[in-house]
Motif scaffolding. Structure first.
Motif, PDB file in Angstrom:
ATOM      1  N   GLY A  51     -53.957  28.438  12.929  1.00 17.61           N
ATOM      2  CA  GLY A  51     -55.232  28.261  12.253  1.00 17.61           C
ATOM      3  C   GLY A  51     -55.255  28.689  10.802  1.00 17.61           C
ATOM      4  N   LEU A  52     -54.081  29.034  10.224  1.00 14.98           N
ATOM      5  CA  LEU A  52     -54.029  29.439   8.821  1.00 14.98           C
ATOM      6  C   LEU A  52     -53.816  28.225   7.934  1.00 14.98           C
ATOM      7  CD1 LEU A  52     -51.772  32.609   9.109  1.00 14.98           C
ATOM      8  CD2 LEU A  52     -54.240  32.547   8.788  1.00 14.98           C
ATOM      9  N   ASP A  53     -54.458  28.245   6.776  1.00 14.57           N
ATOM     10  CA  ASP A  53     -54.239  27.208   5.783  1.00 14.57           C
ATOM     11  C   ASP A  53     -52.964  27.553   5.021  1.00 14.57           C
ATOM     12  OD1 ASP A  53     -54.902  24.891   4.320  1.00 14.57           O
ATOM     13  OD2 ASP A  53     -55.691  26.127   2.696  1.00 14.57           O
ATOM     14  N   CYS A  54     -52.008  26.622   4.944  1.00 14.72           N
ATOM     15  CA  CYS A  54     -50.690  26.889   4.362  1.00 14.72           C
ATOM     16  C   CYS A  54     -50.357  25.865   3.291  1.00 14.72           C
ATOM     17  CB  CYS A  54     -49.595  26.812   5.430  1.00 14.72           C
ATOM     18  SG  CYS A  54     -49.801  27.957   6.791  1.00 14.72           S
ATOM     19  N   CYS A  55     -49.633  26.319   2.293  1.00 20.46           N
ATOM     20  CA  CYS A  55     -49.154  25.434   1.246  1.00 20.46           C
ATOM     21  C   CYS A  55     -47.700  25.779   0.950  1.00 20.46           C
ATOM     22  CB  CYS A  55     -50.012  25.581  -0.010  1.00 20.46           C
ATOM     23  SG  CYS A  55     -49.504  24.505  -1.369  1.00 20.46           S
ATOM     24  N   VAL A  56     -46.808  24.809   1.134  1.00 15.45           N
ATOM     25  CA  VAL A  56     -45.387  24.982   0.870  1.00 15.45           C
ATOM     26  C   VAL A  56     -45.067  24.411  -0.504  1.00 15.45           C
ATOM     27  CG1 VAL A  56     -43.037  24.403   1.611  1.00 15.45           C
ATOM     28  CG2 VAL A  56     -44.822  24.827   3.325  1.00 15.45           C
ATOM     29  N   LEU A  57     -44.342  25.182  -1.299  1.00 12.97           N
ATOM     30  CA  LEU A  57     -43.888  24.730  -2.613  1.00 12.97           C
ATOM     31  C   LEU A  57     -42.366  24.710  -2.624  1.00 12.97           C
ATOM     32  CD1 LEU A  57     -46.316  26.856  -4.825  1.00 12.97           C
ATOM     33  CD2 LEU A  57     -46.515  24.423  -4.267  1.00 12.97           C
ATOM     34  N   GLU A  58     -41.803  23.527  -2.688  1.00 10.03           N
ATOM     35  CA  GLU A  58     -40.357  23.342  -2.730  1.00 10.03           C
ATOM     36  C   GLU A  58     -39.955  22.883  -4.126  1.00 10.03           C
ATOM     37  OE1 GLU A  58     -36.590  22.666  -2.844  1.00 10.03           O
ATOM     38  OE2 GLU A  58     -37.427  23.725  -1.103  1.00 10.03           O
ATOM     39  N   ALA A  59     -38.996  23.568  -4.725  1.00  8.46           N
ATOM     40  CA  ALA A  59     -38.617  23.276  -6.107  1.00  8.46           C
ATOM     41  C   ALA A  59     -37.982  21.895  -6.262  1.00  8.46           C
ATOM     42  CB  ALA A  59     -37.652  24.341  -6.619  1.00  8.46           C
ATOM     43  N   ARG A  60     -37.252  21.441  -5.260  1.00 13.47           N
ATOM     44  CA  ARG A  60     -36.575  20.134  -5.368  1.00 13.47           C
ATOM     45  C   ARG A  60     -37.105  19.190  -4.292  1.00 13.47           C
ATOM     46  NH1 ARG A  60     -31.673  20.723  -8.173  1.00 13.47           N
ATOM     47  NH2 ARG A  60     -31.843  22.463  -9.625  1.00 13.47           N
ATOM     48  N   GLN A  61     -36.361  19.088  -3.192  1.00 16.49           N
ATOM     49  CA  GLN A  61     -36.766  18.227  -2.086  1.00 16.49           C
ATOM     50  C   GLN A  61     -36.559  18.994  -0.793  1.00 16.49           C
ATOM     51  OE1 GLN A  61     -33.380  15.549  -3.196  1.00 16.49           O
ATOM     52  NE2 GLN A  61     -33.174  15.284  -0.980  1.00 16.49           N
ATOM     53  N   ILE A  62     -37.171  18.507   0.269  1.00  9.30           N
ATOM     54  CA  ILE A  62     -37.032  19.166   1.560  1.00  9.30           C
ATOM     55  C   ILE A  62     -35.546  19.264   1.922  1.00  9.30           C
ATOM     56  CG2 ILE A  62     -37.523  18.968   4.037  1.00  9.30           C
ATOM     57  CD1 ILE A  62     -39.927  19.733   2.254  1.00  9.30           C
ATOM     58  N   GLY A  63     -35.123  20.479   2.303  1.00  7.74           N
ATOM     59  CA  GLY A  63     -33.742  20.684   2.708  1.00  7.74           C
ATOM     60  C   GLY A  63     -32.745  20.719   1.575  1.00  7.74           C
ATOM     61  N   PHE A  64     -33.210  20.935   0.334  1.00  8.24           N
ATOM     62  CA  PHE A  64     -32.291  20.912  -0.805  1.00  8.24           C
ATOM     63  C   PHE A  64     -31.232  22.003  -0.713  1.00  8.24           C
ATOM     64  CE2 PHE A  64     -30.956  22.460  -4.957  1.00  8.24           C
ATOM     65  CZ  PHE A  64     -30.504  21.293  -5.553  1.00  8.24           C
ATOM     66  N   GLY A  65     -31.587  23.162  -0.187  1.00  8.13           N
ATOM     67  CA  GLY A  65     -30.654  24.285  -0.118  1.00  8.13           C
ATOM     68  C   GLY A  65     -29.754  24.205   1.098  1.00  8.13           C
ATOM     69  N   GLY A  66     -29.457  25.376   1.658  1.00  8.34           N
ATOM     70  CA  GLY A  66     -28.543  25.437   2.787  1.00  8.34           C
ATOM     71  C   GLY A  66     -29.041  24.694   4.015  1.00  8.34           C
ATOM     72  N   SER A  67     -30.352  24.506   4.136  1.00 11.53           N
ATOM     73  CA  SER A  67     -30.888  23.838   5.321  1.00 11.53           C
ATOM     74  C   SER A  67     -30.449  22.392   5.424  1.00 11.53           C
ATOM     75  CB  SER A  67     -32.420  23.917   5.324  1.00 11.53           C
ATOM     76  OG  SER A  67     -32.856  25.257   5.441  1.00 11.53           O
TER      77      SER A  67
END
Length: 423
Positions: A51-67
């Motif tokens: 129920g929390l309002d969330c905002c994700v900020l990714e510097a490049r694209q989803i999964g850009f790093g090790g993920s």
């Protein structure tokens, strides 16, 4: 062949769609999450479901790093054997962490099933392969403890290992039936889709340039807008930068590279026939797996060097010839590398950086299940949980001793290893 702009083979072959959603304007939210990898998106998914309002900020694209760049081995536990985790954390807390992360692959698999994430999941386990007699002794110690804990982990004989891998190069192996393999970019994109579906806002190409404490929370500045939040999770792990002073000095970054063959079809029918992924017990370990298109993906510590026909491809060719002398010459499709955040004791951390500001960090090459599980734990905390219930004790950030020297030494040693083993 993947175009040069792709991050990895997984970026090119993932069935889950990528998406771009830049931040424009100003946002107010309960939780701001910096980083669009496993930890950040798991936090967003579970917090939004609470129920929390969330905002994700990714510097490049989803999964850009090790993920989006890792091997895709969905392993149980941590780098350390379970008895060593308990020794370092204390009996009760260590045992709890061992239990939770031992069940980590099952939890990831449950999310994949619940949200129908298309990521080429296999459930046939992984094999920790003994490169020497000393390596086999280490695996025996691990096997005995996992057996005591009732885990479906079995020590393989040399012959059994050869049958499952298709190579006689190993002295034995540890088969973990809890584990599996997946396309890591497919999984992280699926988490993003699930988090969006739960109500989280996700913005890409939105690097945070400043983090400012406010009387009622935090202000995050980007080039094209701001985010005001009551709480912040920095989920940047090995890709942490100077956004929070001292954070990137708290671990040693190392690279891990991979080289993928073209699809080999029936030529590799006897290689990893059950499609377990493997990694070995060597000091400079290597990994090997087979994907859904019958490519072999082989990797090791260090950066990818040289591109097509370069050093890393020569290393890969030599290693495949050593492991599978009957395979013959192979053509390679692509190579890439990512970063791992290594800690001195090989344990992850949860740092409280300030009031309402946390970072889970330092997965030591075990990001898929721990990143997912730690993200859920952070969501539980933000939804009203207690710090004492977290998986790890909450600590302050401390610089890694001689970080720069260690990082430089490791990279030099890994490069020399590629040269030596490509001859």
């Amino acid at each position: 062949m993947p175009p040069p702009s792709t991050l990895s083979l997984w970026d090119e072959t993932a069935e889950e769609s990528d998406f771009r959603s830049p931040l424009t304007g100003d946002v107010t939210t309960d939780v701001a999450i910096v980083g669009g990898g496993y930890t950040g998106l798991s936090t967003a998914l579970h917090a939004a479901e609470r129920g929390l309002d969330c905002c994700v900020l990714e510097a490049r694209q989803i999964g850009f790093g090790g993920s989006g760049r890792n091997v895709g081995l969905l392993n149980a536990g941590l780098w350390l054997p379970p008895q060593d985790v308990r020794a370092k954390l204390g009996g009760e807390r260590g045992a709890r962490l061992v239990d939770i992360l031992g069940d980590g692959p099952a939890y990831v698999m449950s999310l994949i099933e619940r949200h129908q994430i298309r990521c080429e999941l296999t459930r046939s386990g992984t094999i920790h392969a003994a490169h020497s007699e000393d390596g086999l002794k280490d695996l025996t110690r691990r096997a005995e403890e996992w057996a005591r804990l009732g885990a479906p982990v079995r020590l393989l004989s040399r012959q059994e290992t050869a049958e499952k891998i298709g190579s006689h190069a190993f002295h034995g192996g540890l088969l973990d039936a809890r584990a599996g393999t997946l396309n890591p970019m497919g999984y992280v994109r699926g988490l993003a889709r699930a988090a969006k579906g739960a109500g989280a806002r996700i913005h890409t190409e939105a690097p945070v340039t400043k983090l400012i404490k406010q009387p009622d929370g935090w202000l995050l500045e980007t080039a094209h807008g701001t985010v005001r939040a009551k709480s912040v999770i920095l989920a940047t792990n090995a890709y942490s930068d100077g956004l929070w002073p001292g954070l990137e000095e708290s671990f040693v970054p190392i690279h891990f590279f991979q080289v993928a063959t073209v699809p080999l079809g029936a030529r590799i029918a006897s290689i990893l026939p059950e499609r377990q992924g493997i990694w070995d017990t060597g000091r400079i370990m290597f990994s090997l797996r087979r994907d859904a298109a019958d490519r072999l993906i082989i990797g090791s510590m260090g950066a990818a060097i040289g591109g097509a026909k370069g050093l890393s491809e020569r290393w890969a060719s030599r290693q495949l010839k050593r492991l599978f002398p009957d395979l013959g010459p192979v053509e390679f499709e692509t190579s890439w590398h990512g970063r791992i955040a290594m800690t001195a004791d090989h344990l992850p951390r949860i740092h409280r950086l300030d009031d309402g500001l946390y970072t889970p960090i330092g997965y030591n090459g075990r990001g898929i299940a721990p990143g997912t599980v730690f993200g859920k734990a952070m969501a539980d905390l933000l939804a009203g949980g207690a710090e004492a219930d977290l998986l790890m004790p909450v600590t302050d950030v401390r610089p890694e001793t001689a970080r720069g020297l260690k990082a430089g030494f490791y990279e030099a040693a890994f490069a020399v290893n590629q040269v030596f083993r490509s001859l």
